[in-house]
Design a protein around this motif. Structure first.
Motif, PDB file in Angstrom:
ATOM      1  N   GLU A  92       0.832  -1.211   0.000  1.00  0.00           N
ATOM      2  CA  GLU A  92       0.000   0.000   0.000  1.00  0.00           C
ATOM      3  C   GLU A  92       0.861   1.253   0.000  1.00  0.00           C
ATOM      4  O   GLU A  92       0.547   2.234  -0.678  1.00  0.00           O
ATOM      5  CB  GLU A  92      -0.956   0.005   1.186  1.00  0.00           C
ATOM      6  CG  GLU A  92      -1.921   1.163   1.139  1.00  0.00           C
ATOM      7  CD  GLU A  92      -3.048   1.051   2.142  1.00  0.00           C
ATOM      8  OE1 GLU A  92      -3.632   2.105   2.463  1.00  0.00           O
ATOM      9  OE2 GLU A  92      -3.345  -0.056   2.603  1.00  0.00           O
ATOM     10  N   PHE A  93       1.957   1.237   0.757  1.00  0.00           N
ATOM     11  CA  PHE A  93       2.852   2.396   0.805  1.00  0.00           C
ATOM     12  C   PHE A  93       3.414   2.703  -0.576  1.00  0.00           C
ATOM     13  O   PHE A  93       3.535   3.869  -0.966  1.00  0.00           O
ATOM     14  CB  PHE A  93       3.984   2.143   1.807  1.00  0.00           C
ATOM     15  CG  PHE A  93       4.962   3.270   1.920  1.00  0.00           C
ATOM     16  CD1 PHE A  93       4.600   4.472   2.520  1.00  0.00           C
ATOM     17  CD2 PHE A  93       6.249   3.142   1.433  1.00  0.00           C
ATOM     18  CE1 PHE A  93       5.506   5.523   2.627  1.00  0.00           C
ATOM     19  CE2 PHE A  93       7.160   4.183   1.547  1.00  0.00           C
ATOM     20  CZ  PHE A  93       6.782   5.369   2.142  1.00  0.00           C
ATOM     21  N   LEU A  94       3.745   1.661  -1.326  1.00  0.00           N
ATOM     22  CA  LEU A  94       4.351   1.846  -2.639  1.00  0.00           C
ATOM     23  C   LEU A  94       3.341   2.182  -3.729  1.00  0.00           C
ATOM     24  O   LEU A  94       3.684   2.868  -4.691  1.00  0.00           O
ATOM     25  CB  LEU A  94       5.127   0.589  -3.043  1.00  0.00           C
ATOM     26  CG  LEU A  94       6.347   0.266  -2.187  1.00  0.00           C
ATOM     27  CD1 LEU A  94       6.923  -1.080  -2.588  1.00  0.00           C
ATOM     28  CD2 LEU A  94       7.394   1.357  -2.260  1.00  0.00           C
ATOM     29  N   LEU A  95       2.098   1.732  -3.581  1.00  0.00           N
ATOM     30  CA  LEU A  95       1.143   1.836  -4.692  1.00  0.00           C
ATOM     31  C   LEU A  95      -0.019   2.797  -4.484  1.00  0.00           C
ATOM     32  O   LEU A  95      -0.669   3.165  -5.456  1.00  0.00           O
ATOM     33  CB  LEU A  95       0.575   0.442  -5.014  1.00  0.00           C
ATOM     34  CG  LEU A  95       1.603  -0.611  -5.438  1.00  0.00           C
ATOM     35  CD1 LEU A  95       0.916  -1.935  -5.695  1.00  0.00           C
ATOM     36  CD2 LEU A  95       2.380  -0.156  -6.651  1.00  0.00           C
ATOM     37  N   VAL A  96      -0.315   3.181  -3.238  1.00  0.00           N
ATOM     38  CA  VAL A  96      -1.481   4.025  -2.969  1.00  0.00           C
ATOM     39  C   VAL A  96      -1.004   5.441  -2.625  1.00  0.00           C
ATOM     40  O   VAL A  96      -0.175   5.618  -1.723  1.00  0.00           O
ATOM     41  CB  VAL A  96      -2.343   3.443  -1.823  1.00  0.00           C
ATOM     42  CG1 VAL A  96      -3.497   4.355  -1.490  1.00  0.00           C
ATOM     43  CG2 VAL A  96      -2.832   2.051  -2.194  1.00  0.00           C
ATOM     44  N   LYS A  97      -1.528   6.406  -3.332  1.00  0.00           N
ATOM     45  CA  LYS A  97      -1.102   7.804  -3.145  1.00  0.00           C
ATOM     46  C   LYS A  97      -1.349   8.286  -1.713  1.00  0.00           C
ATOM     47  O   LYS A  97      -0.505   8.960  -1.129  1.00  0.00           O
ATOM     48  CB  LYS A  97      -1.847   8.695  -4.137  1.00  0.00           C
ATOM     49  CG  LYS A  97      -1.427  10.131  -4.086  1.00  0.00           C
ATOM     50  CD  LYS A  97      -2.162  10.948  -5.127  1.00  0.00           C
ATOM     51  CE  LYS A  97      -1.730  12.396  -5.074  1.00  0.00           C
ATOM     52  NZ  LYS A  97      -2.442  13.212  -6.054  1.00  0.00           N
ATOM     53  N   GLY A  98      -2.491   7.949  -1.133  1.00  0.00           N
ATOM     54  CA  GLY A  98      -2.820   8.399   0.223  1.00  0.00           C
ATOM     55  C   GLY A  98      -1.962   7.777   1.306  1.00  0.00           C
ATOM     56  O   GLY A  98      -1.925   8.264   2.429  1.00  0.00           O
ATOM     57  N   ALA A  99      -1.257   6.697   0.975  1.00  0.00           N
ATOM     58  CA  ALA A  99      -0.391   6.044   1.957  1.00  0.00           C
ATOM     59  C   ALA A  99       1.010   6.647   1.982  1.00  0.00           C
ATOM     60  O   ALA A  99       1.829   6.261   2.814  1.00  0.00           O
ATOM     61  CB  ALA A  99      -0.312   4.550   1.675  1.00  0.00           C
ATOM     62  N   ALA A 100       1.288   7.575   1.097  1.00  0.00           N
ATOM     63  CA  ALA A 100       2.592   8.242   1.073  1.00  0.00           C
ATOM     64  C   ALA A 100       2.597   9.342   2.128  1.00  0.00           C
ATOM     65  O   ALA A 100       2.638  10.533   1.819  1.00  0.00           O
ATOM     66  CB  ALA A 100       2.869   8.809  -0.312  1.00  0.00           C
ATOM     67  N   HIS A 101       2.546   8.930   3.376  1.00  0.00           N
ATOM     68  CA  HIS A 101       2.449   9.851   4.507  1.00  0.00           C
ATOM     69  C   HIS A 101       3.365   9.346   5.611  1.00  0.00           C
ATOM     70  O   HIS A 101       3.586   8.145   5.750  1.00  0.00           O
ATOM     71  CB  HIS A 101       0.991   9.888   4.994  1.00  0.00           C
ATOM     72  CG  HIS A 101       0.686  11.047   5.873  1.00  0.00           C
ATOM     73  ND1 HIS A 101       1.007  11.065   7.200  1.00  0.00           N
ATOM     74  CD2 HIS A 101       0.082  12.228   5.611  1.00  0.00           C
ATOM     75  CE1 HIS A 101       0.610  12.200   7.733  1.00  0.00           C
ATOM     76  NE2 HIS A 101       0.055  12.936   6.787  1.00  0.00           N
ATOM     77  N   SER A 102       3.896  10.250   6.411  1.00  0.00           N
ATOM     78  CA  SER A 102       4.822   9.851   7.471  1.00  0.00           C
ATOM     79  C   SER A 102       4.145   8.982   8.522  1.00  0.00           C
ATOM     80  O   SER A 102       4.787   8.099   9.105  1.00  0.00           O
ATOM     81  CB  SER A 102       5.442  11.086   8.122  1.00  0.00           C
ATOM     82  OG  SER A 102       4.449  11.883   8.725  1.00  0.00           O
ATOM     83  N   VAL A 103       2.865   9.191   8.781  1.00  0.00           N
ATOM     84  CA  VAL A 103       2.145   8.357   9.753  1.00  0.00           C
ATOM     85  C   VAL A 103       2.073   6.921   9.244  1.00  0.00           C
ATOM     86  O   VAL A 103       2.352   5.974   9.983  1.00  0.00           O
ATOM     87  CB  VAL A 103       0.730   8.914  10.024  1.00  0.00           C
ATOM     88  CG1 VAL A 103      -0.087   7.956  10.861  1.00  0.00           C
ATOM     89  CG2 VAL A 103       0.814  10.275  10.699  1.00  0.00           C
TER      90      VAL A 103
END
Length: 133
Positions: A92-103
């Protein structure tokens, strides 16, 4: 059987619910301030929703590490499922835009520590069970 379910799935699901707008709108729902109060020093302590998510992740990490010291048949399944939760975080971190967050990144690292600690504890306890004379 329920003891084998990795608890770090909870912050993963909560984060995804936040992406769907459950916790409020805006560009960054994790910056929403939950509460704040003035300290005796004069400073102001405030907690955001993102801070709370990381805190929840750390509490569940403590519980997961406590669960990893047991040596039952369910512990193997627990390690496997914890690994799958980490893989879900990573994908998800690599593929989902909303997961590109420090949290989300911090929660992913917490899931990685869960996997590493679980396998480390298991290998350490397994090596104590083997006696070579």
């Amino acid at each position: 059987m329920f003891g084998a379910i990795p608890l770090l799935i909870v912050p993963f699901v909560l984060y995804n619910l936040g992406l769907l707008g459950l916790f409020g709108g805006g560009d960054d729902p994790w910056a929403i301030e939950i509460f704040s109060f003035r300290m005796m020093s004069g400073g102001v302590f405030s907690m955001t929703l993102g801070d709370l998510m990381v805190l929840i992740g750390l509490v569940f990490l403590f519980i997961e590490i406590s669960k990893s010291v047991r040596t039952t048949n369910a512990s193997i399944l627990d390690h496997l499922l914890s690994t799958l939760v980490f893989i879900a975080f990573l994908v998800e971190f690599l593929l989902v835009k909303g997961a590109a967050h420090s949290v989300f990144f911090t929660l992913m690292i917490i899931a990685l520590f869960d996997v590493l600690a679980g396998f480390s504890v298991s290998m350490r306890s397994a090596s104590r069970d083997i006696n070579l004379n």
